[in-house]
Structures are given as C-alpha cells and as structure tokens.
Write an enzyme that holds these catalytic residues in place. Structure first.
Site, short mmCIF file in Angstrom:
data_model
loop_
_atom_site.label_atom_id
_atom_site.label_comp_id
_atom_site.label_asym_id
_atom_site.label_seq_id
_atom_site.Cartn_x
_atom_site.Cartn_y
_atom_site.Cartn_z
N LYS A 22 37.93 41.51 30.53
CA LYS A 22 36.77 42.19 29.94
C LYS A 22 36.99 43.71 29.92
CE LYS A 22 35.57 37.89 29.98
NZ LYS A 22 34.70 37.29 30.97
N TYR A 58 28.04 33.25 35.64
CA TYR A 58 28.95 32.98 34.53
C TYR A 58 29.15 31.46 34.44
CZ TYR A 58 33.31 32.73 31.94
OH TYR A 58 34.28 32.42 31.03
N ARG A 91 57.12 34.69 40.99
CA ARG A 91 55.76 34.17 41.20
C ARG A 91 55.10 35.02 42.28
NH1 ARG A 91 55.91 29.99 44.33
NH2 ARG A 91 57.09 28.70 42.88
N ASP A 106 31.34 39.33 42.05
CA ASP A 106 31.93 39.33 40.70
C ASP A 106 31.44 40.61 40.02
OD1 ASP A 106 32.49 39.02 38.00
OD2 ASP A 106 32.09 36.86 37.98
C1 LIG Z 1 34.73 36.10 31.74
C2 LIG Z 1 34.11 36.07 33.08
C3 LIG Z 1 34.69 35.35 34.13
C4 LIG Z 1 35.95 34.52 33.94
O1 LIG Z 1 37.05 35.29 33.66
P1 LIG Z 1 38.28 34.77 32.74
O2 LIG Z 1 39.17 35.96 32.72
O3 LIG Z 1 37.70 34.42 31.42
O4 LIG Z 1 38.87 33.59 33.43
C5 LIG Z 1 34.06 35.39 35.36
N1 LIG Z 1 32.92 36.10 35.56
C6 LIG Z 1 32.34 36.79 34.56
C7 LIG Z 1 31.10 37.53 34.84
C8 LIG Z 1 32.90 36.79 33.30
O5 LIG Z 1 32.31 37.47 32.31
#
Ligand SMILES: *Cc1c(COP(=O)(O)O)cnc(C)c1O
Length: 385
Positions: free
Chosen positions: A201, A104, A52, A176
C-alpha cells in the site's frame, strides 16, 4: 553503514539503509538477483548462505523500514498476509487472540479459516472501547491484534491504552499500521511490540509490488520472527525490495499530498446531498477524533462513504462511472481508487458480520491519490450525479 536514526522522516526515507554499494559506489542499492552465495570453505562465507534467509537488497530495505518506524528490527515478507501469518505462527493450540470487529477481510479470513483449525481462538471485539479488552483476557490469551485506522469504517483504536493493558497482562500487542503508514503513526513509540505493514500500500506506493513487513524492538521477538521467515519461506524477492526502496524515497511527499487531497475531498463529500454518512478521522465529530489527533500526525487519504438510499445496483452504477478514480481493490498508491468493500475487499466476511461492522452494501471506500484535487472532485461530482 551510516546512521540516520537522529534525522527527520524525509531524510530517513531517502537515506536509511541505502548506503552506496561498496564495490562500485553505485548510489542505488543493487538488485542482488541471486539464490546462493559462494563460500570460501564449507561454512565460511561473507555472512550470506542462501537467499531465503538473507539478501542484501532485502536487508537494505529492512533497515530503511525499521528506521521509518523508529524500530530496531524489520523483517520483510512476500505479502502483508505473509507477515501476519508469521505473527500467528508464534502461537500454539489453545492460545487466544483478542482482535477487532472491523478488520481487513484477508486477516479475518486467515484467523477464522486457517488458524481456528489449528486450535487458536479469536475474539473479534470492539477495540475502540479498550476497557472491553479486559473482559476477554484469561490465562490462554497471548496476543492483541489491532488495526487502526480500521478498514473500511475508519475507527481509531487507542494504541497507547491497548499497550498498557497488553503490558499489564504480559500479552504481545501487534498493530496493523497499513492505513496510517509510518509517516502518520508509529505504534512502537506508543508501546506496541510489533508493527505490521502491507508494504503493498503506502510504503510501495505505486501499485506495482505485493509485500509485507514486521517491525519490532525486542531482540527475542525478532529472532523468533526471523526463524519463522527462514523456516517457512514467505520471503520477498530482491527486485520487489528494490522497487519498494525506490517508492519509499517519496513517501513523505506522497503522504503530504494524500492528506491534503483527503481533507479537501472529505470536506466536499460531507455536505453532498447524496452522502448519508462519511467516515474520515479528521472530522471533529468523528467519534474517535481526539485519539486520532493524539496518535497520528495527520488524517490520511482513506475515506469511506455511505450513499443515501442507494440500492446495491445504484451503488454499482456509481462505482463504475468514475473517470479518474479506478474501480479496484488495494489502496495507498499514487492513483485514486474506489472500492466496494462488500463485494471486493471484504467479501470473505459473512454478510451479517460485515453489516454489524457497518460494511453495508451502499458503502464505498476511496483511496485518495496524489493527482490534482480539483480533477478528483470533478470526477466525484459527475459520478455521484
Ligand atoms: C492489504 C492489507 C493487508 C494485506 O496485505 P497484502 O500485502 O495484500 O497481503 C493487511 N491489512 C490491511 C489493513 C491491508 O489493507
């Protein structure tokens, strides 16, 4: 461990953290599919106790992502939300957070449905006007959480200007960076304290892994975040870490093509008679174009469009008639996706809030992939017809 900190982006993407395996010379980082590590005597081990906390495949990936963001530390999580959650866990009841009004959907849901219950207050404000931030700072403010480009209306927030305000008021600035990817934007260099990625992504890039990451320079901040990871357990598995490392090896190539295709498609859609509005930061008439030019290397393949006079039924019909684009949530993979934010990615935001942020029922979001752009344009033509 070879040092690639002085190399260019593509070289880092391929080599940083990916030293050949010392026991065999294997060029690819092995998948250390293990939960525990044998100790020589109690407490004496090779630096690994329980998986972990630490796993060599994960560590290789973390070094790689840190290098791409020119950061000192990276901690990977089982999802982007897991990474965001770890940042929020640094807060205490009574603390306040200033964040954007176009976030998001999952972040908005976590902040309002989970963390407001723990006594944390969130101010959802227009961050494109950074002066606005100052009005909401008080003695309880601890964190600015910024997302840029925003999702799905592609607003651009001036990271450097935010960081000046954060530093002057002793606040943590977390960005982010999912939509831009480290190829297009490096928030730490612009003064941010933490960079968050939904690795799911662009970093992963092949729509086959869910993962998150935080990158930071500060040792104390890293210690705190690592403590949270190890205590709360949102760690990614080694197989997923391997897949992401493999994906990142072509990040620079993919991003070039995403940007190239994105530009062609944005230009095609801009004059299309069925399009009322288009959001893409590469247009010189985009309200934040100058900031995008200043802080991003290129403008990416994320585009949102508002369909002229379309009802929700018309919008659904168009969204369902693509042949190359797939109708799906998520973004940043090699394949082109189309998404209806109001009912898909942003459904957890109340309609009134959503529409205030421009996420209307006739808005569609495109994640332009790396296919041949002529085929994508043909597909858009037929679907809009
Ligand atoms: C998809 C996304 C998230 C969340 O990420 P996950 O990997 O789906 O938990 C957060 N911020 C943005 C801008 C995203 O596109």
């Amino acid at each position: 461990m070879s040092d690639f900190s002085k190399h260019k982006f593509g070289t880092k993407a391929i080599h940083a953290g990916a030293d050949p395996d010392p026991s065999t010379g294997a060029i690819m980082t092995p998948i250390f599919q293990t939960s525990t590590y044998v100790q020589q005597s109690p407490g004496v081990n090779k630096g690994y106790g329980y998986a972990r906390g630490k796993n060599p495949t994960r560590e290789a990936l973390q070094k790689n992502i840190a290098a791409l963001e020119n950061g000192k530390h990276c901690v990977c999580f089982s999802s982007g939300m897991g990474a965001t959650d770890a940042v929020m866990r640094m807060l205490r009841p009574g603390d306040e957070v200033i964040t954007g009004d176009d976030l998001y959907g999952g972040s908005y849901r976590m902040f309002t449905k989970i963390y407001e219950n723990y006594g944390i207050k969130f101010h959802f404000i227009n961050l494109t006007d950074v002066e606005n931030i100052k009005k909401y700072i008080n003695k309880n403010t601890k964190l600015i959480w910024a997302e840029t480009p925003t999702n799905p209306t592609m607003q651009i927030i001036d990271i450097e200007a935010c960081s000046k305000i954060a530093k002057a008021n002793n606040l943590i600035l977390a960005v982010d960076n999912t939509f831009a990817s480290p190829y297009l934007q490096n928030p730490l260099a612009l003064g941010a304290d933490i960079v968050m990625h939904s690795v799911t992504k662009y970093l992963g890039g092949h729509s086959d892994v869910v993962m998150g990451a935080l990158v930071m320079n500060d040792d104390k901040l890293h210690e705190q975040i690592y403590f949270i990871l190890n205590s709360c357990g949102a760690n990614p598995g080694p197989m997923d870490c391997f897949l992401v490392m493999r994906g990142i090896k072509t990040l620079h190539l993919r991003m070039e093509r995403h940007c190239f295709n994105g530009k062609k498609i944005a230009e095609f859609l801009k004059t299309h008679p069925k399009i009322e509005k288009i959001y893409w930061p590469g247009f010189t008439d985009h309200p934040n174009h100058q900031i995008a030019k200043k802080q991003m290397r290129d403008f990416g393949g994320m585009i949102s469009i508002v369909l002229k006079g379309a009802s929700i039924e018309d919008t659904f019909k168009i969204a369902s008639s693509f042949k190359v684009f797939s109708l799906a949530e998520s973004l940043g993979g090699v394949e082109s996706l189309i998404n209806h934010p109001a009912t898909m990615t942003h459904a957890s935001i109340p309609k009134a809030e959503r529409e205030k942020a421009g996420v209307v029922d006739n808005l569609l979001r495109l994640s332009v992939g790396v296919e041949d752009v002529e085929d994508l344009i043909e597909d858009l033509k037929q679907a809009l017809a």
